[in-house]
Design an enzyme around this catalytic site. Structure first.
Site, PDB file in Angstrom:
ATOM      1  N   SER A   1       1.024 -29.420   4.198  1.00  0.00           N
ATOM      2  CA  SER A   1       1.367 -28.013   4.426  1.00  0.00           C
ATOM      3  C   SER A   1       1.744 -27.350   3.109  1.00  0.00           C
ATOM      4  CB  SER A   1       2.565 -27.984   5.390  1.00  0.00           C
ATOM      5  OG  SER A   1       3.190 -26.715   5.404  1.00  0.00           O
TER       6      SER A   1
ATOM      7  N   TYR B   1      10.732 -29.140   9.077  1.00  0.00           N
ATOM      8  CA  TYR B   1       9.271 -29.232   8.924  1.00  0.00           C
ATOM      9  C   TYR B   1       8.920 -29.513   7.458  1.00  0.00           C
ATOM     10  CZ  TYR B   1       4.420 -27.368   9.281  1.00  0.00           C
ATOM     11  OH  TYR B   1       3.064 -27.176   9.255  1.00  0.00           O
TER      12      TYR B   1
HETATM   13  C1  GCO Z   1       5.820 -21.076   8.657  1.00  0.00           C
HETATM   14  C2  GCO Z   1       4.431 -21.552   8.984  1.00  0.00           C
HETATM   15  C3  GCO Z   1       4.039 -22.724   8.123  1.00  0.00           C
HETATM   16  C4  GCO Z   1       2.579 -23.032   8.352  1.00  0.00           C
HETATM   17  C5  GCO Z   1       1.894 -23.981   7.452  1.00  0.00           C
HETATM   18  C6  GCO Z   1       1.918 -23.545   6.027  1.00  0.00           C
HETATM   19  O1  GCO Z   1       6.609 -20.879   9.576  1.00  0.00           O
HETATM   20  O2  GCO Z   1       6.084 -20.874   7.467  1.00  0.00           O
HETATM   21  O3  GCO Z   1       4.306 -21.868  10.315  1.00  0.00           O
HETATM   22  O4  GCO Z   1       4.894 -23.753   8.332  1.00  0.00           O
HETATM   23  O5  GCO Z   1       2.374 -23.443   9.643  1.00  0.00           O
HETATM   24  O6  GCO Z   1       2.262 -25.305   7.615  1.00  0.00           O
HETATM   25  O7  GCO Z   1       1.171 -24.404   5.259  1.00  0.00           O
END
Ligand code: GCO
Ligand code: CA
Length: 261
Positions: A145, A158
């Site tokens: 990501s 995340y």
């Molecule tokens: C957020 C997005 C990200 C994307 C992605 C970026 O809330 O900033 O959802 O997390 O999904 O992974 O590369």
């Protein structure tokens, strides 16, 4: 000679009933691979997805299992290899996000995100790699990501998981490259999917922010990931190990610009 030929290869793509997983699997399928579709929400969702792949002329089969449950993963992988064939390509794509400020986040929620986004790629890879080692061939792609490299308010768990996934990728590559298994990552930028739908709505400040922050000046089209997925699944990447291929319209290349430029 086609370096990018993946005809007849079996590709397991976790979380491939929708979103980026489905787009990448679709790309591999159109290039001739058999797609093992996975999800865990319902059998209906898997059946619908398989029907969609088939409509596009792709050879697809569905298996519902929870990527975070080791016993279920082990059983499913054995079943897939018996019924479909040895897995040549694994894309660890299944993931979740929770947008909560870290100071307000429950420990259980944090663990749930790390469990799906970081521990599960380890679990699935562990059970797929043994066969790849015996066959002396395999491709594993971990879906990273922007948050593997950058912080952002509310997505700390995340980001911690996706940052960890980069180092897991490098370590898998370190241990498995000698078996002719290439482990790499794809780092999608901001793509128009259901995952980003809540922050992509017209008029939402984040929508405008992302377009301004991205040199390509737009949200990614999920189909733009197919090329990277095919490259890292094919002979063309046979000496590429532990690399993260960011497909982000240039986000990581720049600090950004003022909103009036
Ligand atoms: C957020 C997005 C990200 C994307 C992605 C970026 O809330 O900033 O959802 O997390 O999904 O992974 O590369
Ligand atoms: Ca499209």
């Amino acid at each position: 000679m086609n370096l990018f030929d993946i005809k007849g290869k079996v590709a397991l793509v976790t979380g491939s009933t929708h979103g980026l997983g489905m787009s990448m699997a679709h790309g591999l399928g159109l290039a001739g691979a058999t797609i093992v579709v996975n999800g865990n929400s319902s059998q209906q969702k898997i059946d619908d997805a398989v029907a969609e792949y088939k409509k596009a002329g792709i050879h697809a089969v569905g298996y519902k299992f929870d990527v975070s449950n080791e016993a279920a993963v082990k059983t499913a992988i054995q079943k897939i290899e018996r019924e479909v064939g040895p897995i040549d390509i694994l894309i660890n794509n299944a993931g979740i996000i929770k947008r909560v400020p870290l100071a307000d986040m429950d420990v259980e929620e944090f663990k749930q995100v790390v469990n799906i986004d970081l521990v599960s790629p380890f679990i699935v890879s562990k059970h797929v790699v043994k066969g790849m080692m015996e066959r002396k061939a395999g491709k594993i792609i971990n879906i990273c990501s922007m948050m593997s490299q950058l912080g952002r308010n509310t997505v700390g768990a995340y980001a911690a998981a996706k940052g960890g996934l980069v180092m897991l990728t490098k370590n898998m590559a370190t241990e498995w490259a000698k078996h002719n298994i290439q482990v790499n990552g794809i780092g999608p930028g901001y793509f128009a999917t259901s995952q980003t739908a809540p922050i992509r709505v017209d008029g939402h400040p984040f929508n405008e922010f992302i377009v301004n922050r991205t040199p390509a000046a737009k949200w990614g089209d999920p189909d733009d990931l197919a090329g990277a997925a095919i490259f890292l699944s094919s002979r063309a990447s046979d000496f590429v190990n532990g690399h993260i291929l960011y497909v982000d319209g240039g986000i990581l290349a720049t600090i950004g610009k003022p909103s009036n430029e």
